[in-house]
Scaffold this active site. Structure first.
Site, PDB file in Angstrom:
ATOM      1  N   ARG A   1       5.481   2.519  23.406  1.00 16.11           N
ATOM      2  CA  ARG A   1       4.586   3.268  22.507  1.00 16.11           C
ATOM      3  C   ARG A   1       4.291   4.671  23.057  1.00 16.11           C
ATOM      4  O   ARG A   1       3.178   5.173  22.957  1.00 16.11           O
ATOM      5  CB  ARG A   1       3.264   2.531  22.277  1.00 16.11           C
TER       6      ARG A   1
ATOM      7  N   SER B   1      -2.382  -1.847  15.388  1.00 18.23           N
ATOM      8  CA  SER B   1      -2.906  -2.205  16.720  1.00 18.23           C
ATOM      9  C   SER B   1      -3.695  -1.031  17.270  1.00 18.23           C
ATOM     10  O   SER B   1      -3.150   0.067  17.400  1.00 18.23           O
ATOM     11  CB  SER B   1      -1.763  -2.511  17.679  1.00 18.23           C
TER      12      SER B   1
ATOM     13  N   GLU C   1      -4.041   2.889  21.579  1.00 17.02           N
ATOM     14  CA  GLU C   1      -2.727   3.315  21.068  1.00 17.02           C
ATOM     15  C   GLU C   1      -2.919   4.383  19.983  1.00 17.02           C
ATOM     16  O   GLU C   1      -2.141   5.314  19.861  1.00 17.02           O
ATOM     17  CB  GLU C   1      -1.998   2.098  20.492  1.00 17.02           C
TER      18      GLU C   1
HETATM   19  P1  FAD Z   1       0.166   9.919  11.661  1.00 14.25           P
HETATM   20  O1  FAD Z   1      -0.904   8.896  11.789  1.00 14.25           O
HETATM   21  O2  FAD Z   1       0.081  10.889  10.563  1.00 14.25           O
HETATM   22  O3  FAD Z   1       0.270  10.700  13.039  1.00 14.25           O
HETATM   23  C1  FAD Z   1       0.259  10.027  14.265  1.00 14.25           C
HETATM   24  C2  FAD Z   1       0.350  11.062  15.382  1.00 14.25           C
HETATM   25  O4  FAD Z   1       1.617  11.705  15.337  1.00 14.25           O
HETATM   26  C3  FAD Z   1      -0.684  12.179  15.239  1.00 14.25           C
HETATM   27  O5  FAD Z   1      -1.115  12.567  16.519  1.00 14.25           O
HETATM   28  C4  FAD Z   1       0.080  13.300  14.557  1.00 14.25           C
HETATM   29  O6  FAD Z   1      -0.425  14.581  14.874  1.00 14.25           O
HETATM   30  C5  FAD Z   1       1.474  13.105  15.110  1.00 14.25           C
HETATM   31  N1  FAD Z   1       2.516  13.492  14.160  1.00 14.25           N
HETATM   32  C6  FAD Z   1       2.763  12.919  12.938  1.00 14.25           C
HETATM   33  N2  FAD Z   1       3.836  13.489  12.368  1.00 14.25           N
HETATM   34  C7  FAD Z   1       4.262  14.450  13.221  1.00 14.25           C
HETATM   35  C8  FAD Z   1       5.329  15.404  13.199  1.00 14.25           C
HETATM   36  N3  FAD Z   1       6.175  15.497  12.167  1.00 14.25           N
HETATM   37  N4  FAD Z   1       5.464  16.246  14.258  1.00 14.25           N
HETATM   38  C9  FAD Z   1       4.614  16.181  15.312  1.00 14.25           C
HETATM   39  N5  FAD Z   1       3.587  15.312  15.379  1.00 14.25           N
HETATM   40  C10 FAD Z   1       3.425  14.459  14.364  1.00 14.25           C
HETATM   41  N6  FAD Z   1       3.162   1.188  14.901  1.00 14.25           N
HETATM   42  C11 FAD Z   1       4.172   0.612  15.594  1.00 14.25           C
HETATM   43  O7  FAD Z   1       4.713   1.226  16.519  1.00 14.25           O
HETATM   44  N7  FAD Z   1       4.605  -0.644  15.283  1.00 14.25           N
HETATM   45  C12 FAD Z   1       4.083  -1.372  14.290  1.00 14.25           C
HETATM   46  O8  FAD Z   1       4.515  -2.480  14.039  1.00 14.25           O
HETATM   47  C13 FAD Z   1       3.002  -0.808  13.541  1.00 14.25           C
HETATM   48  N8  FAD Z   1       2.391  -1.506  12.561  1.00 14.25           N
HETATM   49  C14 FAD Z   1       1.346  -0.973  11.873  1.00 14.25           C
HETATM   50  C15 FAD Z   1       0.732  -1.728  10.869  1.00 14.25           C
HETATM   51  C16 FAD Z   1      -0.319  -1.198  10.148  1.00 14.25           C
HETATM   52  C17 FAD Z   1      -0.975  -2.031   9.066  1.00 14.25           C
HETATM   53  C18 FAD Z   1      -0.764   0.117  10.412  1.00 14.25           C
HETATM   54  C19 FAD Z   1      -1.876   0.721   9.593  1.00 14.25           C
HETATM   55  C20 FAD Z   1      -0.178   0.869  11.419  1.00 14.25           C
HETATM   56  C21 FAD Z   1       0.883   0.332  12.166  1.00 14.25           C
HETATM   57  N9  FAD Z   1       1.522   1.058  13.197  1.00 14.25           N
HETATM   58  C22 FAD Z   1       2.570   0.503  13.886  1.00 14.25           C
HETATM   59  C23 FAD Z   1       1.056   2.404  13.553  1.00 14.25           C
HETATM   60  C24 FAD Z   1       1.684   3.536  12.666  1.00 14.25           C
HETATM   61  O9  FAD Z   1       2.063   3.043  11.416  1.00 14.25           O
HETATM   62  C25 FAD Z   1       2.897   4.172  13.338  1.00 14.25           C
HETATM   63  O10 FAD Z   1       2.571   4.656  14.600  1.00 14.25           O
HETATM   64  C26 FAD Z   1       3.489   5.296  12.475  1.00 14.25           C
HETATM   65  O11 FAD Z   1       4.688   5.766  13.062  1.00 14.25           O
HETATM   66  C27 FAD Z   1       2.534   6.459  12.287  1.00 14.25           C
HETATM   67  O12 FAD Z   1       3.120   7.311  11.312  1.00 14.25           O
HETATM   68  P2  FAD Z   1       2.256   8.365  10.490  1.00 14.25           P
HETATM   69  O13 FAD Z   1       3.215   9.215   9.743  1.00 14.25           O
HETATM   70  O14 FAD Z   1       1.234   7.673   9.696  1.00 14.25           O
HETATM   71  O15 FAD Z   1       1.587   9.186  11.669  1.00 14.25           O
HETATM   72  P1  NAP Z   2       2.084 -11.461  17.817  1.00 13.88           P
HETATM   73  O1  NAP Z   2       3.297 -12.065  17.212  1.00 13.88           O
HETATM   74  O2  NAP Z   2       0.740 -12.080  17.593  1.00 13.88           O
HETATM   75  O3  NAP Z   2       2.308 -11.331  19.388  1.00 13.88           O
HETATM   76  C1  NAP Z   2       1.310 -10.746  20.233  1.00 13.88           C
HETATM   77  C2  NAP Z   2       1.987  -9.798  21.199  1.00 13.88           C
HETATM   78  O4  NAP Z   2       2.865 -10.540  22.015  1.00 13.88           O
HETATM   79  C3  NAP Z   2       2.805  -8.775  20.475  1.00 13.88           C
HETATM   80  O5  NAP Z   2       2.080  -7.591  20.471  1.00 13.88           O
HETATM   81  C4  NAP Z   2       4.126  -8.709  21.223  1.00 13.88           C
HETATM   82  O6  NAP Z   2       4.286  -7.528  21.982  1.00 13.88           O
HETATM   83  C5  NAP Z   2       4.070  -9.853  22.197  1.00 13.88           C
HETATM   84  N1  NAP Z   2       5.196 -10.781  21.932  1.00 13.88           N
HETATM   85  C6  NAP Z   2       5.261 -11.786  21.016  1.00 13.88           C
HETATM   86  N2  NAP Z   2       6.438 -12.435  21.123  1.00 13.88           N
HETATM   87  C7  NAP Z   2       7.120 -11.834  22.122  1.00 13.88           C
HETATM   88  C8  NAP Z   2       8.393 -12.025  22.697  1.00 13.88           C
HETATM   89  N3  NAP Z   2       9.211 -13.008  22.287  1.00 13.88           N
HETATM   90  N4  NAP Z   2       8.785 -11.204  23.692  1.00 13.88           N
HETATM   91  C9  NAP Z   2       7.985 -10.213  24.141  1.00 13.88           C
HETATM   92  N5  NAP Z   2       6.755  -9.962  23.616  1.00 13.88           N
HETATM   93  C10 NAP Z   2       6.331 -10.772  22.642  1.00 13.88           C
HETATM   94  O7  NAP Z   2       1.991  -9.912  17.397  1.00 13.88           O
HETATM   95  P2  NAP Z   2       1.544  -9.248  16.018  1.00 13.88           P
HETATM   96  O8  NAP Z   2       0.284  -8.532  16.235  1.00 13.88           O
HETATM   97  O9  NAP Z   2       1.671 -10.208  14.899  1.00 13.88           O
HETATM   98  O10 NAP Z   2       2.670  -8.140  15.874  1.00 13.88           O
HETATM   99  C11 NAP Z   2       3.995  -8.492  15.641  1.00 13.88           C
HETATM  100  C12 NAP Z   2       4.879  -7.321  16.026  1.00 13.88           C
HETATM  101  O11 NAP Z   2       4.552  -6.183  15.214  1.00 13.88           O
HETATM  102  C13 NAP Z   2       4.713  -6.870  17.470  1.00 13.88           C
HETATM  103  O12 NAP Z   2       5.953  -6.462  17.973  1.00 13.88           O
HETATM  104  C14 NAP Z   2       3.761  -5.717  17.378  1.00 13.88           C
HETATM  105  O13 NAP Z   2       3.947  -4.753  18.403  1.00 13.88           O
HETATM  106  C15 NAP Z   2       4.088  -5.122  16.021  1.00 13.88           C
HETATM  107  N6  NAP Z   2       2.897  -4.511  15.425  1.00 13.88           N
HETATM  108  C16 NAP Z   2       2.497  -3.317  15.924  1.00 13.88           C
HETATM  109  C17 NAP Z   2       1.382  -2.689  15.398  1.00 13.88           C
HETATM  110  C18 NAP Z   2       0.972  -1.331  15.912  1.00 13.88           C
HETATM  111  O14 NAP Z   2       0.131  -0.714  15.291  1.00 13.88           O
HETATM  112  N7  NAP Z   2       1.520  -0.870  16.989  1.00 13.88           N
HETATM  113  C19 NAP Z   2       0.661  -3.286  14.383  1.00 13.88           C
HETATM  114  C20 NAP Z   2       1.071  -4.519  13.920  1.00 13.88           C
HETATM  115  C21 NAP Z   2       2.202  -5.131  14.448  1.00 13.88           C
HETATM  116  P3  NAP Z   2       4.875  -6.142  21.422  1.00 13.88           P
HETATM  117  O15 NAP Z   2       3.744  -5.503  20.725  1.00 13.88           O
HETATM  118  O16 NAP Z   2       5.264  -5.449  22.679  1.00 13.88           O
HETATM  119  O17 NAP Z   2       6.031  -6.438  20.541  1.00 13.88           O
END
Ligand code: FAD
Ligand code: NAP
Length: 343
Positions: free
Chosen positions: A162, A236, A338
């Site tokens: 991340r 998250s 995050e």
């Molecule tokens: P924004 O929120 O608009 O911006 C995020 C940051 O990036 C800000 O600091 C902004 O200034 C910067 N930024 C945005 N665009 C640019 C650009 N073009 N150039 C320079 N800087 C920029 N994230 C995960 O990694 N994995 C997931 O599974 C995941 N699941 C999610 C589920 C839900 C329900 C929600 C609400 C969020 C989730 N996220 C997840 C977080 C988020 O969706 C991601 O990080 C996504 O990539 C953010 O995109 P955005 O365009 O909305 O960014």
């Molecule tokens: P989950 O299945 O409840 O699992 C909890 C955590 O355990 C996850 O965050 C994942 O880490 C880790 N995990 C589970 N199985 C694993 C495996 N086989 N090997 C290594 N790590 C494992 O998680 P969840 O919240 O439902 O999310 C599912 C996936 O979507 C995850 O990968 C999570 O990162 C992603 N997600 C991200 C966001 C975000 O905003 N960043 C939001 C929603 C979901 P990792 O996170 O490292 O994968």
């Protein structure tokens, strides 16, 4: 060039926080961006994508520029890969579907992540065992100060868990314009996450495909995560912390059900959601499902903080502080946010 003053960002952040930007504008080309930077003199306070990874704790006393650069283009291919370039303002999930529809593999596990293409390298988005660094080829970004366009390859981005150079080292220096992905012609399936295996079984998939994996991911996410259109959230809120293996064993002695996954470097990644669920505002009360005013911790995934309606960004931030303190007190682990905080 149209600049709006005192502009409400409520519709532009998935937490649904009603903060205002002193000035707000869209840009859909790098020339428009250059003109806006020239006009406003000061560097922008925020480059906005889909607003799904930000928390606004107060009004923004500066300019917010929303990236609307569009376009998806196939730029080349070789025996194994297709190279596809997408504008930063393209919706991420629509882009993923576009690629799946053409049988270009690699993005299926990243289905239904909110936000836009331009933010995907920012934190090297990841889900269900895949991170974009695995399919990333390069990006172009506009340098806010020298006003030139730079190209970044995978190595230049220093992707981590991340993390990337854009989130830390070059924070607020570059605007990502376009991202090129290197997608597989023959799929490499990632089904190691338990939830995916279970869902594919439930779906009774007989022949594995990228479409089936995408469908499984969409089903799991829809069932487990709050839809930002219904309940404000930014996914998250905290990262999963990694700790030395010896520390994990010590914690495991005390907390038998603690969840950890071995990292390739020998450390152990803890599920931050488990740590939050097993601590709380008071002895015997869990954060999971906890609510104070309109700020809360989601009932199905404690890692997700939510806005039930009219919470302020400050209230969400204060809840995150309280969670961090209680996790630190109970487990000796300091969680890291995050979500990008605007204070
Ligand atoms: P924004 O929120 O608009 O911006 C995020 C940051 O990036 C800000 O600091 C902004 O200034 C910067 N930024 C945005 N665009 C640019 C650009 N073009 N150039 C320079 N800087 C920029 N994230 C995960 O990694 N994995 C997931 O599974 C995941 N699941 C999610 C589920 C839900 C329900 C929600 C609400 C969020 C989730 N996220 C997840 C977080 C988020 O969706 C991601 O990080 C996504 O990539 C953010 O995109 P955005 O365009 O909305 O960014
Ligand atoms: P989950 O299945 O409840 O699992 C909890 C955590 O355990 C996850 O965050 C994942 O880490 C880790 N995990 C589970 N199985 C694993 C495996 N086989 N090997 C290594 N790590 C494992 O998680 P969840 O919240 O439902 O999310 C599912 C996936 O979507 C995850 O990968 C999570 O990162 C992603 N997600 C991200 C966001 C975000 O905003 N960043 C939001 C929603 C979901 P990792 O996170 O490292 O994968």
């Amino acid at each position: 060039m149209q600049i709006q003053e005192n502009f409400s960002l409520k519709q532009y952040n998935t937490f649904g926080i009603d903060a205002k930007a002193k000035q707000f504008s869209f840009f859909s080309t790098s020339d428009e961006l250059a003109d806006l930077l020239e006009y406003s003199k000061e560097p922008p306070a925020c480059i906005l994508g889909g607003g799904s990874n930000i928390l606004l704790t107060k009004d923004i006393d500066g300019t917010v520029l929303k990236n609307e650069i569009k376009g998806i283009e196939e730029t080349g291919e070789d025996d194994n890969y297709i190279y596809v370039k997408a504008g930063a303002g393209e919706n991420w999930h629509q882009f993923v579907q576009y690629c799946i529809g053409r049988n270009w593999a690699g993005l299926e596990n990243l289905s239904l992540i909110p936000g836009n293409v331009g933010a995907s390298p920012m934190q090297n988005i990841g889900a269900y065992g895949v991170e974009i660094k695995e399919v990333f080829n390069s990006l172009t970004a506009f340098h806010i100060h020298d006003r030139t366009i730079h190209t970044f390859t995978t190595g230049d981005c220093e992707f981590g868990y991340r993390e990337s150079v854009f989130k830390r080292k070059y924070k607020n220096e570059f605007v990502i314009l376009r991202v090129t992905f290197r997608l597989h012609k023959s799929p490499v399936f990632h089904t190691e996450y338990g939830a995916i295996k279970d869902e594919l079984e439930r779906m009774q998939v007989s022949s594995l495909s990228i479409k089936a994996i995408a469908r499984a991911v969409i089903n799991i996410r829809t069932a487990k995560l709050p839809d930002p259109k219904v309940i404000g959230n930014a996914g998250s809120f905290f990262k999963n912390p990694s700790i030395p293996h010896s520390d994990f064993l010590r914690l495991k002695e005390k907390f038998d059900s603690i969840v950890g996954y071995n990292n390739p470097d020998g450390t152990v990644k803890l599920a931050a959601g488990w740590l939050i669920e097993h601590s709380g505002p008071k002895e015997g009360i869990s954060w999971k499902g906890y609510r104070t005013g309109d700020a809360g911790c989601h009932a199905k995934q404690a890692l997700v903080l939510v806005n039930y309606g009219n919470a302020s960004g400050k209230e969400i931030f204060e809840l995150s502080e309280a969670i961090m303190q209680s996790v630190e007190k109970k487990f000796g682990i300091m969680l890291e946010r995050e979500v990008n905080i605007y204070r």
